[in-house]
Design a protein around this motif. Structure first.
Motif, PDB file in Angstrom:
ATOM      1  N   ALA A 120      -2.818  -8.650 -11.534  1.00  0.00           N
ATOM      2  CA  ALA A 120      -1.863  -8.431 -11.901  1.00  0.00           C
ATOM      3  C   ALA A 120      -0.673  -7.088 -10.818  1.00  0.00           C
ATOM      4  CB  ALA A 120      -0.996  -8.517 -13.698  1.00  0.00           C
ATOM      5  N   TYR A 121      -2.047  -6.321 -10.923  1.00  0.00           N
ATOM      6  CA  TYR A 121      -1.760  -4.782  -9.850  1.00  0.00           C
ATOM      7  C   TYR A 121      -2.220  -4.117  -9.199  1.00  0.00           C
ATOM      8  CZ  TYR A 121       2.128  -4.271 -13.705  1.00  0.00           C
ATOM      9  OH  TYR A 121       3.592  -4.706 -14.351  1.00  0.00           O
ATOM     10  N   VAL A 122      -1.807  -4.225  -8.102  1.00  0.00           N
ATOM     11  CA  VAL A 122      -2.354  -3.490  -6.692  1.00  0.00           C
ATOM     12  C   VAL A 122      -1.292  -2.078  -7.036  1.00  0.00           C
ATOM     13  CG1 VAL A 122      -3.555  -2.641  -4.860  1.00  0.00           C
ATOM     14  CG2 VAL A 122      -3.359  -5.616  -5.563  1.00  0.00           C
ATOM     15  N   VAL A 123      -2.499  -0.629  -6.930  1.00  0.00           N
ATOM     16  CA  VAL A 123      -2.031   0.491  -6.925  1.00  0.00           C
ATOM     17  C   VAL A 123      -2.965   1.715  -6.222  1.00  0.00           C
ATOM     18  CG1 VAL A 123      -1.603   1.831  -8.494  1.00  0.00           C
ATOM     19  CG2 VAL A 123      -1.926   0.022  -9.727  1.00  0.00           C
ATOM     20  N   VAL A 124      -1.900   1.928  -5.362  1.00  0.00           N
ATOM     21  CA  VAL A 124      -2.549   2.737  -4.130  1.00  0.00           C
ATOM     22  C   VAL A 124      -2.035   3.903  -4.546  1.00  0.00           C
ATOM     23  CG1 VAL A 124      -2.590   2.846  -1.437  1.00  0.00           C
ATOM     24  CG2 VAL A 124      -2.476   0.331  -2.648  1.00  0.00           C
ATOM     25  N   GLY A 125      -3.364   5.128  -4.399  1.00  0.00           N
ATOM     26  CA  GLY A 125      -2.440   6.155  -4.070  1.00  0.00           C
ATOM     27  C   GLY A 125      -3.254   6.510  -2.938  1.00  0.00           C
ATOM     28  N   ALA A 126      -3.069   8.090  -3.122  1.00  0.00           N
ATOM     29  CA  ALA A 126      -4.191   8.556  -1.558  1.00  0.00           C
ATOM     30  C   ALA A 126      -5.954   8.343  -1.898  1.00  0.00           C
ATOM     31  CB  ALA A 126      -4.038  10.387  -2.126  1.00  0.00           C
ATOM     32  N   ASP A 127      -6.703   8.223  -0.973  1.00  0.00           N
ATOM     33  CA  ASP A 127      -8.238   7.813  -0.600  1.00  0.00           C
ATOM     34  C   ASP A 127      -8.817   8.225   0.521  1.00  0.00           C
ATOM     35  OD1 ASP A 127     -10.634   6.698  -0.803  1.00  0.00           O
ATOM     36  OD2 ASP A 127      -9.287   4.799  -1.146  1.00  0.00           O
ATOM     37  N   PHE A 128      -8.948   9.373   0.317  1.00  0.00           N
ATOM     38  CA  PHE A 128      -9.900  10.059   1.462  1.00  0.00           C
ATOM     39  C   PHE A 128     -11.120   9.423   1.623  1.00  0.00           C
ATOM     40  CE2 PHE A 128      -7.376  13.940  -1.043  1.00  0.00           C
ATOM     41  CZ  PHE A 128      -6.212  13.631   0.180  1.00  0.00           C
ATOM     42  N   GLU A 129     -11.617   8.113   0.990  1.00  0.00           N
ATOM     43  CA  GLU A 129     -12.782   7.862   1.090  1.00  0.00           C
ATOM     44  C   GLU A 129     -12.156   6.233   1.429  1.00  0.00           C
ATOM     45  OE1 GLU A 129     -14.795   8.666  -2.398  1.00  0.00           O
ATOM     46  OE2 GLU A 129     -15.365  10.417  -1.835  1.00  0.00           O
ATOM     47  N   LEU A 130     -11.519   5.930   2.118  1.00  0.00           N
ATOM     48  CA  LEU A 130     -10.813   4.806   2.340  1.00  0.00           C
ATOM     49  C   LEU A 130     -11.668   3.668   3.226  1.00  0.00           C
ATOM     50  CD1 LEU A 130      -8.312   2.882   1.859  1.00  0.00           C
ATOM     51  CD2 LEU A 130      -7.481   3.615   4.127  1.00  0.00           C
ATOM     52  N   THR A 131     -12.309   2.582   3.201  1.00  0.00           N
ATOM     53  CA  THR A 131     -13.051   1.589   3.643  1.00  0.00           C
ATOM     54  C   THR A 131     -11.922   0.861   3.713  1.00  0.00           C
ATOM     55  OG1 THR A 131     -13.443   0.310   1.957  1.00  0.00           O
ATOM     56  CG2 THR A 131     -15.240   2.881   2.845  1.00  0.00           C
ATOM     57  N   TYR A 132     -12.194  -0.184   5.380  1.00  0.00           N
ATOM     58  CA  TYR A 132     -11.948  -1.347   5.383  1.00  0.00           C
ATOM     59  C   TYR A 132     -12.032  -2.310   4.206  1.00  0.00           C
ATOM     60  CZ  TYR A 132     -10.178  -5.658   7.918  1.00  0.00           C
ATOM     61  OH  TYR A 132      -9.800  -7.195   7.876  1.00  0.00           O
ATOM     62  N   ALA A 133     -12.990  -2.526   3.551  1.00  0.00           N
ATOM     63  CA  ALA A 133     -13.635  -3.377   2.433  1.00  0.00           C
ATOM     64  C   ALA A 133     -11.774  -3.176   1.467  1.00  0.00           C
ATOM     65  CB  ALA A 133     -14.729  -3.310   2.075  1.00  0.00           C
ATOM     66  N   LYS A 134     -12.406  -1.945   1.403  1.00  0.00           N
ATOM     67  CA  LYS A 134     -10.472  -1.592   0.015  1.00  0.00           C
ATOM     68  C   LYS A 134      -9.725  -2.305   0.520  1.00  0.00           C
ATOM     69  CE  LYS A 134     -12.726   3.010  -1.989  1.00  0.00           C
ATOM     70  NZ  LYS A 134     -12.664   4.497  -1.469  1.00  0.00           N
ATOM     71  N   LEU A 135      -9.126  -1.841   1.864  1.00  0.00           N
ATOM     72  CA  LEU A 135      -7.589  -2.226   2.100  1.00  0.00           C
ATOM     73  C   LEU A 135      -7.433  -3.231   2.679  1.00  0.00           C
ATOM     74  CD1 LEU A 135      -6.702  -0.106   5.568  1.00  0.00           C
ATOM     75  CD2 LEU A 135      -5.534  -0.186   2.959  1.00  0.00           C
ATOM     76  N   ARG A 136      -8.689  -4.571   2.981  1.00  0.00           N
ATOM     77  CA  ARG A 136      -9.409  -5.853   2.343  1.00  0.00           C
ATOM     78  C   ARG A 136      -8.806  -6.587   1.087  1.00  0.00           C
ATOM     79  NH1 ARG A 136     -12.682  -9.753   1.856  1.00  0.00           N
ATOM     80  NH2 ARG A 136     -12.709 -11.917   3.608  1.00  0.00           N
ATOM     81  N   THR A 137      -8.997  -6.180   0.270  1.00  0.00           N
ATOM     82  CA  THR A 137      -9.859  -6.302  -0.546  1.00  0.00           C
ATOM     83  C   THR A 137      -7.871  -6.621  -1.707  1.00  0.00           C
ATOM     84  OG1 THR A 137     -11.492  -5.806  -1.619  1.00  0.00           O
ATOM     85  CG2 THR A 137     -10.130  -6.481  -3.987  1.00  0.00           C
ATOM     86  N   ALA A 138      -7.198  -4.838  -1.515  1.00  0.00           N
ATOM     87  CA  ALA A 138      -5.820  -4.918  -1.461  1.00  0.00           C
ATOM     88  C   ALA A 138      -5.106  -5.927  -0.730  1.00  0.00           C
ATOM     89  CB  ALA A 138      -5.707  -3.635  -1.395  1.00  0.00           C
ATOM     90  N   CYS A 139      -4.631  -6.272   0.481  1.00  0.00           N
ATOM     91  CA  CYS A 139      -4.391  -6.589   1.058  1.00  0.00           C
ATOM     92  C   CYS A 139      -4.428  -8.818   0.373  1.00  0.00           C
ATOM     93  CB  CYS A 139      -4.825  -6.818   2.395  1.00  0.00           C
ATOM     94  SG  CYS A 139      -3.565  -8.646   3.168  1.00  0.00           S
ATOM     95  N   LEU A 140      -5.274  -8.992   0.517  1.00  0.00           N
ATOM     96  CA  LEU A 140      -5.623 -10.748  -0.268  1.00  0.00           C
ATOM     97  C   LEU A 140      -5.398 -10.429  -1.886  1.00  0.00           C
ATOM     98  CD1 LEU A 140      -9.554 -11.535   0.739  1.00  0.00           C
ATOM     99  CD2 LEU A 140      -7.368 -12.240   1.642  1.00  0.00           C
ATOM    100  N   ALA A 141      -5.383  -9.518  -2.804  1.00  0.00           N
ATOM    101  CA  ALA A 141      -4.725  -9.590  -4.038  1.00  0.00           C
ATOM    102  C   ALA A 141      -3.014  -9.798  -3.734  1.00  0.00           C
ATOM    103  CB  ALA A 141      -5.162  -8.457  -4.854  1.00  0.00           C
ATOM    104  N   ILE A 142      -2.679  -9.264  -3.031  1.00  0.00           N
ATOM    105  CA  ILE A 142      -1.129  -8.987  -3.131  1.00  0.00           C
ATOM    106  C   ILE A 142      -0.686  -9.653  -2.231  1.00  0.00           C
ATOM    107  CG2 ILE A 142       0.586  -8.077  -1.400  1.00  0.00           C
ATOM    108  CD1 ILE A 142      -1.187  -4.985  -1.784  1.00  0.00           C
ATOM    109  N   ARG A 143      -1.010 -10.649  -1.452  1.00  0.00           N
ATOM    110  CA  ARG A 143      -0.964 -11.472  -0.543  1.00  0.00           C
ATOM    111  C   ARG A 143      -1.237 -13.071  -1.477  1.00  0.00           C
ATOM    112  NH1 ARG A 143       0.290 -13.394   4.592  1.00  0.00           N
ATOM    113  NH2 ARG A 143       0.105 -11.654   5.914  1.00  0.00           N
ATOM    114  N   ALA A 144      -1.741 -12.655  -2.929  1.00  0.00           N
ATOM    115  CA  ALA A 144      -2.210 -13.962  -3.779  1.00  0.00           C
ATOM    116  C   ALA A 144      -0.584 -13.733  -5.093  1.00  0.00           C
ATOM    117  CB  ALA A 144      -3.895 -13.846  -3.884  1.00  0.00           C
ATOM    118  N   GLY A 145      -0.424 -12.358  -4.931  1.00  0.00           N
ATOM    119  CA  GLY A 145       0.841 -12.229  -6.182  1.00  0.00           C
ATOM    120  C   GLY A 145       0.732 -10.833  -6.839  1.00  0.00           C
ATOM    121  N   ALA A 146      -0.006  -9.980  -6.310  1.00  0.00           N
ATOM    122  CA  ALA A 146      -0.571  -9.240  -7.563  1.00  0.00           C
ATOM    123  C   ALA A 146       1.410  -8.276  -6.516  1.00  0.00           C
ATOM    124  CB  ALA A 146      -1.375  -8.472  -7.468  1.00  0.00           C
TER     125      ALA A 146
END
Length: 219
Positions: A120-146
């Motif tokens: 239902a939600y994608v919540v984004v904060g500071a992430d000093f261990e960010l990976t492309y996989a995390k961004l990809r998952t968040a992107c797909l979820a937001i595009r799906a309506g989160a």
């Protein structure tokens, strides 16, 4: 405009860049806090940095010789959690891009359920261990309506070695990839200050904010 300091009963301090930079405390902080205590003025820390829990910030400050209990540290992650719980029932699904400071408050007590597919939600904060996989998952979820939520708008972060990307940079990347603008909760949004005043039992008219960025601490 002249500020009458005699009316101030509570002082809110930003942390990164105001109390310390990296792991180095800035000069005069401890002396200022002792002076405020002598004047009967309460103080607390209010930070957009969602990477640590209040307890972790307490330990970080203690390592630098500053004593602040967790209940006097208000983070953007804590405020975001309060904001979400006012709007979402227990059991609501969420996906978080962030570190302990965000993940612990969202999922630590089981109120929100972590889910990678169609949350239902994608919540984004500071992430000093960010990976492309995390961004990809968040992107797909937001595009799906989160619903897209950001803990704070800071595009950069003052690290000991220099200025590095902050939460706002992550939000910008996801906004570019989804064409969805995030709802941002942290400073300078009112929700952050309302949460701090409520938790500290303080009044806005007798509270002073001390920060290092006009765009996020004062505006």
């Amino acid at each position: 405009m002249t500020l009458d300091l005699s009316t101030i009963r509570t002082v809110l301090f930003d942390m990164d860049g105001v109390l310390y930079r990296g792991d180095q405390v800035l000069a005069g902080v401890d002396e200022l806090w002792r002076w405020l205590e002598a004047q009967g003025v309460h103080y607390a820390c209010i930070t957009n940095n969602a990477s640590r829990t209040p307890a972790q910030f307490t330990q970080k400050l203690a390592d630098m010789g500053l004593q602040v209990p967790p209940e006097r540290i208000i983070t953007s992650a804590l405020t975001t959690n309060v904001w979400l719980r006012e709007r979402a029932p227990q059991g609501t699904t969420a996906y978080a891009v962030g570190m302990d400071g965000l993940r612990d408050v969202l999922f630590g007590d089981g109120y929100f359920v972590e889910q990678t597919e169609r949350p239902a939600y994608v919540v984004v904060g500071a992430d000093f261990e960010l990976t492309y996989a995390k961004l990809r998952t968040a992107c797909l979820a937001i595009r799906a309506g989160a619903q897209f939520i950001g803990t704070n708008p800071d595009k950069t972060f003052p690290a000991e070695e220099g200025i590095v990307p902050g939460c706002g940079a992550l939000l910008a990347a996801l906004e570019a990839a989804t064409d969805v603008q995030p709802m941002v909760i942290g400073k300078p949004e009112r929700a952050m200050f309302d949460t701090a005043l409520h938790l500290l039992h303080a009044q806005a008219t007798t509270t002073l904010m001390v920060g290092d960025r006009i765009d996020t601490d004062i505006d």
